[in-house]
Design a protein around this motif. Structure first.
Motif, PDB file in Angstrom:
ATOM      1  N   TRP A  42      51.789 -70.012 -91.088  1.00  0.00           N
ATOM      2  CA  TRP A  42      51.759 -71.000 -89.926  1.00  0.00           C
ATOM      3  C   TRP A  42      50.912 -72.092 -90.491  1.00  0.00           C
ATOM      4  O   TRP A  42      49.940 -72.450 -90.180  1.00  0.00           O
ATOM      5  N   GLU A  44      50.756 -75.016 -89.422  1.00  0.00           N
ATOM      6  CA  GLU A  44      50.083 -75.696 -88.507  1.00  0.00           C
ATOM      7  C   GLU A  44      48.718 -75.504 -88.046  1.00  0.00           C
ATOM      8  O   GLU A  44      48.036 -76.156 -87.357  1.00  0.00           O
ATOM      9  N   LYS A  45      48.343 -73.914 -88.307  1.00  0.00           N
ATOM     10  CA  LYS A  45      47.107 -73.622 -88.160  1.00  0.00           C
ATOM     11  C   LYS A  45      45.879 -74.138 -88.909  1.00  0.00           C
ATOM     12  O   LYS A  45      44.742 -74.114 -88.679  1.00  0.00           O
ATOM     13  N   GLU A  96      48.883 -63.420 -85.992  1.00  0.00           N
ATOM     14  CA  GLU A  96      49.551 -64.667 -85.541  1.00  0.00           C
ATOM     15  C   GLU A  96      48.975 -64.889 -84.108  1.00  0.00           C
ATOM     16  O   GLU A  96      48.521 -66.254 -83.745  1.00  0.00           O
TER      17      GLU A  96
END
Length: 140
Positions: A42, A44-45, A96
């Motif tokens: 991920w 974007e994290k 997540e």
């Protein structure tokens, strides 16, 4: 997830299985392993513009005052949650949903710690990843 991050997920899962079998904690390298996996799975994290910044931390950053980058759910708590999973897919889901970082002021970090939440979540934690900040009265 990419094939590469599936491989990293399997490596993390192997570490979790070993910890379950041997009864030990995450160890120092876990912090880097999980961050590496999250960045791959991920990305974007890890984008600075998408990481939550408290109202006060934003003021500090704009004034050039140092802020604290920290995990919303302490990694030790996350690791314990990972130990409770039965499959690599469940482990990935836990990561997540609960892996998040944030910027707070040093003073706000001290408030979190004074409440006893440096390495744990509030006793009545309902899964809200911002619960420690809420308990300390930190606004985002």
């Amino acid at each position: 997830m990419t094939t590469y991050s599936k491989a990293k997920a399997n490596l993390l899962w192997a570490r979790v299985l070993l910890a379950k079998e041997e009864g030990f904690g995450p160890g120092q390298g876990f912090r880097y392993d999980i961050a590496d996996f999250v960045q791959e799975a991920w990305p974007e994290k890890g984008v600075p513009a998408l990481i939550p910044v408290s109202v006060e931390a934003r003021k500090h950053q704009e004034a050039g005052i140092k802020t604290r980058y920290e995990h919303s759910v302490p990694l030790g708590v996350l690791f314990k949650m990972m130990l409770e999973t039965d499959t690599v897919e469940e482990m990935v889901d836990v990561i997540e949903r609960h892996y998040q970082t944030a910027f707070v002021t040093i003073e706000e970090d001290k408030r979190i710690n004074a409440l006893g939440y440096r390495s744990k979540m509030p006793a009545d934690w309902d899964g809200n990843i911002m619960a420690r900040y809420d308990a300390a009265g930190i606004q985002f």
